[in-house]
Write a protein that holds these residues in place. Sequence first.
Motif, PDB file in Angstrom:
ATOM      1  N   ALA A 351       0.838  -1.210   0.000  1.00  0.00           N
ATOM      2  CA  ALA A 351       0.000   0.000   0.000  1.00  0.00           C
ATOM      3  C   ALA A 351       0.865   1.249   0.000  1.00  0.00           C
ATOM      4  O   ALA A 351       0.580   2.221  -0.715  1.00  0.00           O
ATOM      5  CB  ALA A 351      -0.931  -0.012   1.212  1.00  0.00           C
ATOM      6  N   ASP A 352       1.936   1.221   0.770  1.00  0.00           N
ATOM      7  CA  ASP A 352       2.847   2.366   0.820  1.00  0.00           C
ATOM      8  C   ASP A 352       3.529   2.577  -0.529  1.00  0.00           C
ATOM      9  O   ASP A 352       3.704   3.713  -0.984  1.00  0.00           O
ATOM     10  CB  ASP A 352       3.886   2.145   1.919  1.00  0.00           C
ATOM     11  CG  ASP A 352       4.774   3.366   2.129  1.00  0.00           C
ATOM     12  OD1 ASP A 352       4.229   4.455   2.353  1.00  0.00           O
ATOM     13  OD2 ASP A 352       6.009   3.230   2.053  1.00  0.00           O
ATOM     14  N   ARG A 353       3.906   1.485  -1.180  1.00  0.00           N
ATOM     15  CA  ARG A 353       4.538   1.589  -2.511  1.00  0.00           C
ATOM     16  C   ARG A 353       3.596   2.260  -3.505  1.00  0.00           C
ATOM     17  O   ARG A 353       4.008   3.117  -4.287  1.00  0.00           O
ATOM     18  CB  ARG A 353       4.908   0.193  -3.025  1.00  0.00           C
ATOM     19  CG  ARG A 353       6.051  -0.483  -2.301  1.00  0.00           C
ATOM     20  CD  ARG A 353       6.440  -1.737  -3.054  1.00  0.00           C
ATOM     21  NE  ARG A 353       7.476  -2.506  -2.363  1.00  0.00           N
ATOM     22  CZ  ARG A 353       8.202  -3.453  -2.940  1.00  0.00           C
ATOM     23  NH1 ARG A 353       8.032  -3.740  -4.218  1.00  0.00           N
ATOM     24  NH2 ARG A 353       9.108  -4.110  -2.247  1.00  0.00           N
ATOM     25  N   LEU A 354       2.337   1.831  -3.485  1.00  0.00           N
ATOM     26  CA  LEU A 354       1.373   2.376  -4.431  1.00  0.00           C
ATOM     27  C   LEU A 354       1.100   3.850  -4.137  1.00  0.00           C
ATOM     28  O   LEU A 354       0.991   4.673  -5.058  1.00  0.00           O
ATOM     29  CB  LEU A 354       0.076   1.568  -4.371  1.00  0.00           C
ATOM     30  CG  LEU A 354      -1.008   1.891  -5.404  1.00  0.00           C
ATOM     31  CD1 LEU A 354      -0.451   1.909  -6.819  1.00  0.00           C
ATOM     32  CD2 LEU A 354      -2.154   0.880  -5.290  1.00  0.00           C
ATOM     33  N   PHE A 355       1.021   4.196  -2.869  1.00  0.00           N
ATOM     34  CA  PHE A 355       0.798   5.599  -2.502  1.00  0.00           C
ATOM     35  C   PHE A 355       1.964   6.478  -2.945  1.00  0.00           C
ATOM     36  O   PHE A 355       1.785   7.609  -3.394  1.00  0.00           O
ATOM     37  CB  PHE A 355       0.575   5.700  -0.989  1.00  0.00           C
ATOM     38  CG  PHE A 355       0.114   7.061  -0.533  1.00  0.00           C
ATOM     39  CD1 PHE A 355      -0.661   7.880  -1.348  1.00  0.00           C
ATOM     40  CD2 PHE A 355       0.453   7.527   0.731  1.00  0.00           C
ATOM     41  CE1 PHE A 355      -1.085   9.133  -0.924  1.00  0.00           C
ATOM     42  CE2 PHE A 355       0.041   8.776   1.157  1.00  0.00           C
ATOM     43  CZ  PHE A 355      -0.731   9.580   0.333  1.00  0.00           C
ATOM     44  N   LYS A 356       3.179   5.949  -2.851  1.00  0.00           N
ATOM     45  CA  LYS A 356       4.358   6.707  -3.293  1.00  0.00           C
ATOM     46  C   LYS A 356       4.294   6.984  -4.792  1.00  0.00           C
ATOM     47  O   LYS A 356       4.663   8.072  -5.253  1.00  0.00           O
ATOM     48  CB  LYS A 356       5.629   5.942  -2.953  1.00  0.00           C
ATOM     49  CG  LYS A 356       6.015   6.016  -1.484  1.00  0.00           C
ATOM     50  CD  LYS A 356       7.273   5.214  -1.195  1.00  0.00           C
ATOM     51  CE  LYS A 356       7.645   5.309   0.283  1.00  0.00           C
ATOM     52  NZ  LYS A 356       8.814   4.445   0.615  1.00  0.00           N
ATOM     53  N   VAL A 357       3.826   6.008  -5.569  1.00  0.00           N
ATOM     54  CA  VAL A 357       3.674   6.204  -7.012  1.00  0.00           C
ATOM     55  C   VAL A 357       2.675   7.325  -7.275  1.00  0.00           C
ATOM     56  O   VAL A 357       2.888   8.188  -8.138  1.00  0.00           O
ATOM     57  CB  VAL A 357       3.213   4.907  -7.701  1.00  0.00           C
ATOM     58  CG1 VAL A 357       2.921   5.142  -9.182  1.00  0.00           C
ATOM     59  CG2 VAL A 357       4.267   3.813  -7.552  1.00  0.00           C
TER      60      VAL A 357
END
Length: 367
Positions: A351-357
């Motif tokens: 979830a954090d990875r996707l939010f960073k994108v």
Amino acid sequence: MKIAISGGGTGGHIYPALALIREIQKESAQNEFLYIGTKNGLESNLVPRENIPFKSIHITGFKRNLSFDNVKTVMRFLKGVRDSKRMLKEFKPDVVIGTGGYVCGPVVYAAAKLKIPTIIHEQNSVPGLTNKFLSRYVDKIAVCFKEAEDYFPSEKVVFTGNPRASEVQGKDGIRGRLSAGLKTNVPAVLIFGGSRGARPINEAVIKSLAELGEKPYQVLYVTGDVHFEDVKKEADLVGNPQNVIIKPFIHNMPEVLAGMDLVVSRAGATTLAEITSLGIPSILIPSPYVTNNHQEKNARSLSDNGAADMLLERDLNASAFIQSIDRIMLDKDIQKEMKKNALKIGVPDSADRLFKVMKQLTKKNNR
């Protein structure tokens, strides 16, 4: 940040979206959301229940054979694009993300045409028609399986994993066991076929109940609401083994999963994200009734890497079922190796990875 999200049709498209929203809400209560789905889809119940603003458009999927219904679908798509543009202009999102299902088609397409930064999230190893179509228009494509990367333009692809993997982290497995009526000091197997259950898996379990009752491990067997009464009748006939607990549905699945030593299930993308994030060995029985046979391909991504055993439905019977479970549950070394391999695949910070994108896209757009 203002974020518009669209995803519908099945829980596999909706639950990752909700998991992402919850993760973003942790960062700041100032983030705003608009969820665009369909009025009759599962999302129309699940999303408002989370107190997330929800609006709907009317859209249907394409038939894979020649059909006049496809003409109607094109007309609904065009109207859906117009309706989506109106909603997006009113909400003024910084980014729009589609998590799958045909409702994403008009929503994400409309956003791209309005020059709003766009992302699609592909949960499976083989993408569906909607995401293949949208891949030409979006800015970024987030994938959960490396195998999916080959279907999309390489310059747009980013590997993030499935946001549901983040939600199972830190859950109390002991509490999960107790909530399901399981003992805390006996190895446990969870068997389920999805929210509605899976008849072939149910039949295999029913025929195995007496033998399962003699095992040194305990079983939590989730039938699905539709099949529960029939399964209970069969269990009554074999004396309701004390080490087998039968339930129609589990509402706190992340917590229960955290307490399991083995999972036997279909090979839906959300389930695989959860169990690999937790490092749980699994026996996967992929559904042969899904588009492009994507569940078998999902399952192979785990079995080829030693994180799971795959049992095809055509080979499923009581004997093969019991042997598969015993092979793992009665051998600690196999469990340890499968757990290690599952953790290598899992993406607990998905979830954090996707939010960073998403944040990178909005920064780029604001320059």
